[in-house]
Design a protein around this motif. Structure first.
Motif, short mmCIF file in Angstrom:
data_model
loop_
_atom_site.label_atom_id
_atom_site.label_comp_id
_atom_site.label_asym_id
_atom_site.label_seq_id
_atom_site.Cartn_x
_atom_site.Cartn_y
_atom_site.Cartn_z
N LEU A 38 8.46 3.66 25.83
CA LEU A 38 8.71 5.38 25.34
C LEU A 38 8.29 5.56 24.12
CD1 LEU A 38 12.70 4.40 26.32
CD2 LEU A 38 11.01 5.67 27.73
N LEU A 39 8.16 4.79 23.17
CA LEU A 39 7.52 5.15 21.83
C LEU A 39 5.93 5.76 22.07
CD1 LEU A 39 9.12 2.40 19.58
CD2 LEU A 39 9.83 4.83 19.72
N LEU A 45 1.61 13.92 21.29
CA LEU A 45 2.17 14.92 20.81
C LEU A 45 2.02 14.79 19.42
CD1 LEU A 45 3.68 17.55 20.86
CD2 LEU A 45 5.77 16.28 21.07
N LEU A 46 2.50 13.60 18.68
CA LEU A 46 2.35 13.42 17.47
C LEU A 46 1.34 13.62 16.73
CD1 LEU A 46 5.05 10.63 16.97
CD2 LEU A 46 5.38 12.88 16.26
N GLY A 243 3.14 1.68 15.14
CA GLY A 243 3.92 1.09 14.17
C GLY A 243 5.09 0.37 14.73
N GLY A 244 6.27 1.05 14.82
CA GLY A 244 7.47 0.55 15.32
C GLY A 244 7.30 -0.05 16.67
N ALA A 245 6.51 0.57 17.46
CA ALA A 245 6.50 0.37 18.73
C ALA A 245 6.12 -1.35 19.20
CB ALA A 245 5.63 0.90 19.81
N PHE A 246 5.29 -1.76 17.97
CA PHE A 246 4.70 -3.11 18.02
C PHE A 246 5.63 -4.27 17.86
CE2 PHE A 246 1.01 -0.42 16.81
CZ PHE A 246 0.49 -0.60 18.22
N LEU A 271 4.66 9.71 30.83
CA LEU A 271 5.82 10.51 29.86
C LEU A 271 5.15 11.03 28.87
CD1 LEU A 271 8.38 7.33 29.58
CD2 LEU A 271 8.58 9.37 31.03
N SER A 272 3.96 10.84 28.29
CA SER A 272 3.28 11.46 27.24
C SER A 272 2.89 12.83 27.88
CB SER A 272 2.00 10.73 26.99
OG SER A 272 1.20 11.61 26.26
#
Length: 314
Positions: A38-39, A45-46, A243-246, A271-272
């Protein structure tokens, strides 16, 4: 009933409860790992919101954020966990995170984005196949079939139904994309060998990746500093897909259903694309709908084991 019979029944009941607890824990870890998918869906987009920041510089900045997020937990532990970390875990973590992104950007620089992206996205299929080498894992036909159907959906999505034409002059880019897929699938599967390594250690892997990306940036790119809202986009990348996804992926690959996670990863490009369409940065089309059907169908097929396990507990 005699005492021996009663004791045997108690032992059997305990074994059954232990197996059920293990199954629930495995399913929970799989769900945590799926959060990474999901991340990763927000990556495109980011990235578009960061403007013209060079890719290696962006990687260094985002991974620095991702590493700093997890650093406080490691510091509170006094650094003891880091000192006892196996050397193989250090090599695997740093090579996995940095190697994937380095070869991915090298592929994009030396081959068309569609071609490179499609080759690089072989990694979910490779995860499913390589998982057969892990102790206690069994590769079933529906795992491979589900991954192949998901790959078909990704092919349709990435190419827009127009097909791909590989050309010899882009050989370096194609090889880099293949290495990229090999690096990430190997990292994800081999990570299972270090279940004792706390997920908090991903903070060090992120910081090391940031340092290596910064060196490569200084060697090969010209620095472009973020402006205004671009800083928030960089922060979002570090907290999310870069980062957080890992952290959640680390937990999922160590303790969850690695084969199902590999197949679910095909939802990331879908989803992207859906997120880009929702924000007006891409147009909806029939390949998107077709890819949705194929990827969802592949995930359902590959998750046959998990679905049966849920039904047995009901």
């Amino acid at each position: 009933m005699d005492a021996q019979g009663t004791q045997a029944d108690v032992i059997a009941e305990g074994d059954g409860q232990g197996a059920a607890a293990h199954s629930v824990g495995r399913l929970r870890a799989t769900g945590i790992g799926a959060v990474a998918v999901l991340l990763w869906a927000s990556l495109a987009l980011l990235t578009t919101l960061t403007g013209r920041i060079p890719p290696l510089q962006l990687t260094a900045m985002a991974f620095a954020v991702g590493g700093l997020v997890g650093l406080p937990r490691v510091v509170r532990g006094g650094g003891a966990l880091a000192r006892g970390l196996p050397g193989g875990a250090w090599v695997l973590g740093i090579c996995g995170l940095f190697g994937y992104h380095f070869f991915y950007f090298l592929a994009l620089r030396n081959a068309p984005a569609v071609d490179a992206g499609l080759i690089a996205y072989l990694w979910p299929l490779l995860i499913v196949v390589f998982s057969a080498l892990l102790p206690g894992e069994r590769l079933r036909w529906w795992h491979v079939a589900g991954a192949l159907v998901g790959l078909g959906g990704t092919f349709l999505l990435v190419t827009g139904g127009q097909g791909v034409h590989f050309r010899g002059e882009y050989l370096l880019g194609y090889v880099a994309a293949a290495v990229c897929a090999l690096v990430w699938s190997t990292y994800s599967v081999a990570n299972r060998r270090y279940p004792q390594v706390p997920t908090d250690m991903v903070a060090f892997f992120c910081l090391a990746t940031a340092a290596l990306a910064a060196v490569c940036h200084l060697l090969f790119e010209t620095t472009v500093w973020p402006d205004g809202w671009q800083w928030l986009a960089v922060l979002g990348l570090g907290l999310g897909p870069v980062g957080g996804a890992f952290y959640v992926w680390d937990h999922g690959t160590k303790h969850g259903d690695i084969q199902l996670l590999g197949t679910l990863s095909y939802f990331a490009p879908l989803l992207s694309t859906a997120l880009l369409v929702a924000t007006g940065r891409a147009d909806a089309s029939w390949p998107v709908v077709g890819a949705c059907v194929l990827i969802a169908g592949g995930a359902m097929l590959a998750s046959a084991d998990a679905l049966r396990s849920v039904r047995r507990r009901e």
